[in-house]
Design a protein around this motif. Structure first.
Motif, PDB file in Angstrom:
ATOM      1  N   ASP A 168     -38.321 -14.775  -2.949  1.00  0.00           N
ATOM      2  CA  ASP A 168     -39.088 -13.547  -3.170  1.00  0.00           C
ATOM      3  C   ASP A 168     -40.546 -13.862  -3.491  1.00  0.00           C
ATOM      4  O   ASP A 168     -41.464 -13.174  -3.070  1.00  0.00           O
ATOM      5  CB  ASP A 168     -38.462 -12.787  -4.350  1.00  0.00           C
ATOM      6  N   LYS A 173     -35.453  -6.857   0.349  1.00  0.00           N
ATOM      7  CA  LYS A 173     -36.303  -7.998   0.727  1.00  0.00           C
ATOM      8  C   LYS A 173     -36.222  -8.204   2.235  1.00  0.00           C
ATOM      9  O   LYS A 173     -35.151  -8.094   2.832  1.00  0.00           O
ATOM     10  CB  LYS A 173     -35.842  -9.275   0.016  1.00  0.00           C
ATOM     11  N   ASN A 194     -43.061  -5.681   0.180  1.00  0.00           N
ATOM     12  CA  ASN A 194     -41.908  -6.470  -0.287  1.00  0.00           C
ATOM     13  C   ASN A 194     -41.386  -7.457   0.754  1.00  0.00           C
ATOM     14  O   ASN A 194     -40.215  -7.844   0.740  1.00  0.00           O
ATOM     15  CB  ASN A 194     -40.759  -5.541  -0.721  1.00  0.00           C
ATOM     16  N   LYS A 233     -45.209  -8.144  -6.690  1.00  0.00           N
ATOM     17  CA  LYS A 233     -44.218  -7.129  -6.319  1.00  0.00           C
ATOM     18  C   LYS A 233     -44.973  -5.949  -5.687  1.00  0.00           C
ATOM     19  O   LYS A 233     -46.176  -5.770  -5.967  1.00  0.00           O
ATOM     20  CB  LYS A 233     -43.512  -6.608  -7.584  1.00  0.00           C
ATOM     21  N   THR A 253     -51.018  -4.793  -4.607  1.00  0.00           N
ATOM     22  CA  THR A 253     -49.881  -5.599  -5.071  1.00  0.00           C
ATOM     23  C   THR A 253     -50.016  -5.668  -6.595  1.00  0.00           C
ATOM     24  O   THR A 253     -51.042  -5.273  -7.166  1.00  0.00           O
ATOM     25  CB  THR A 253     -49.921  -7.039  -4.489  1.00  0.00           C
TER      26      THR A 253
END
Ligand code: ZWZ
Length: 440
Positions: free
Chosen positions: A20, A273, A312, A353, A371
């Motif tokens: 991530d 994701k 994302n 994120k 972001t």
């Protein structure tokens, strides 16, 4: 063993934090197709009807074998003129030497680009394997370069501190099937649907897991339909062998850790994701026909990354090396430019994120992205005007304090009549996207 070969157990797996956080990966399409390195640059995937108009005029240079099998069209004509009608695809093993290949140079360039993972094609649709597999001698150690290209690359990538994943074409293997695929149906219903082929694909994927312990299993297109029952065993073995491993979504909808998109981005996920893969031009494999005009510009590549991360996603940008092992200058130049931008602006990318607002187009033409991380909100301005300019963002999404710009430009920020007003100062002509940081 944490994972059992049952889907209830597999479904307990979650996306590891590293995947991530890392946001940027390098895809590599390198193989026998890199020898002819020829495709008709017909257009971007998703813009051409997925029928003969795509398959006989395929802009993907890694589809060279199938484009020639079509028996008509520009690639077929090029092949006959250049190699002769009787020159079969497998004979390219005699011409592939990789004589200028230095895996350490590749790894150094990828590291400089800001990428944190690398995924090469271990076996593409043509069936030629780039590692010393024990399941076929149609591989780069027994033929052609005479090297275990994947082992050398894996060692070089990991020595630069990046993660190594593997691409594998599970569904298609043109060394096993011999008819041209001219429709989406034929691509998804190849005639190598035997149990024997399903076992071959399973055994090779397990061999890749045990040999490289890859951080990503990137299967392409689909999985052999007679091998679907094998997948819980593969995934359980993979996750037990590579606890921080992650799996893409091209396994006949049996399972995925993350969703993938290819060129065509459409509606982006936000909760789920995902990863966008594409070439810098219209092809994944190196296409000698493509010129700089076919490639995304240097600033468009950065915007592509921003437009993915803000929603994302991760960007898996592809490199198509030449047969001799060098990376085309147009591609190297873009990776180095991206890396220079990341040196200054990566706080707005890595480990961020999505924000409550992802993107907005201003009346003055700039496109602004957002972001965030635990302490900051980042405002990323793509195509900023040269010199001094004023951005007005109506009903701003936040009221926190402006902290600083990330880079060598000035800014004054104020709230006026309900707008967030930003004066950008001293922006150079043709500037890459600029970033402002606000404290939460
Ligand atoms: C990443 C891309 N995936 C497609 C299948 N969607 C392949 O056909 C293509 O050659 C490339 O590998």
């Amino acid at each position: 063993m944490k994972f059992k070969p049952e889907m209830d157990s597999i479904r307990t797996h979650t996306v590891p934090q590293w995947y991530d956080d890392c946001k940027l990966g390098i895809f590599i399409h390198w193989g026998l197709y890199s020898v002819p390195a020829w495709a008709y640059p017909s257009g971007k995937l998703g813009t051409i009807p997925f029928d003969e108009r795509w398959f006989a005029y395929n802009p993907y240079a890694e589809w060279y074998c199938n484009s020639v099998r079509a028996g008509f069209g520009p690639t077929y004509e090029h092949h006959v003129k250049t190699y002769g009608a009787d020159f079969d695809y497998e004979s390219f093993t005699d011409l592939w030497k990789a004589e200028r290949w230095d895996p350490a140079q590749w790894a150094e360039l990828f590291k400089k680009s800001g990428a944190r993972y690398v995924i090469p094609t271990t076996k593409h649709h043509d069936g030629f394997c780039l590692w010393n597999t024990k399941y076929t001698d149609y591989n780069s150690y027994q033929k052609g370069p005479g090297r275990d290209l994947m082992k050398e690359l894996c060692d070089a990538v990991r020595s630069e501190g990046m993660r190594f994943g593997v691409y594998y074409s599970g569904m298609l293997n043109w060394h096993v099937t011999h008819n041209a695929m001219m429709s989406d149906y034929e691509v998804h219903h190849p005639n190598n649907i035997t149990n024997g082929y399903a076992d071959f694909a399973y055994n090779q994927m397990m061999e890749l897991v045990d040999t490289f312990e890859p951080s990503v299993l990137w299967n392409d297109l689909d999985w052999p339909l007679k091998g679907l029952d094998d997948l819980p065993y593969l995934f359980a073995h993979y996750y037990n062998t590579v606890p921080e491993g992650v799996v893409n979504d091209r396994w006949h909808d049996v399972w995925f850790d993350y969703k993938t998109k290819e060129y065509h981005r459409g509606d982006k996920f936000l909760e789920q994701k995902w990863e966008c893969c594409q070439g810098m031009g219209l092809s994944f494999g190196y296409n000698q026909v493509e010129t700089d005009e076919h490639y995304v510009s240097h600033n468009e590549l950065i915007t592509l990354l921003i437009d993915t991360v803000a929603y994302n996603g991760n960007l898996l940008i592809n490199v198509g090396p030449k047969a001799d092992g060098t990376i085309p200058e147009e591609q190297e130049s873009r990776l180095l430019y991206l890396g220079k931008w990341m040196e200054v602006n990566s706080p707005a990318i890595y480990s961020t994120k999505p924000f409550s607002r992802q993107k907005e187009e201003l009346e003055t033409g700039e496109i602004v992205y957002y972001t965030q991380n635990d302490s900051s909100i980042f405002l990323l301005v793509t195509n900023p005007k040269a010199g001094n300019s004023t951005l007005r963002i109506p009903e701003p999404a936040f009221s926190c304090d402006y902290r600083k710009t990330l880079g060598n430009f000035g800014a004054n920020v104020a709230i006026s009549e309900g707008n967030l007003v930003i004066d950008l100062l001293d922006i150079p002509a043709g500037s890459a996207p600029v970033v402002l940081e606000f404290t939460k």
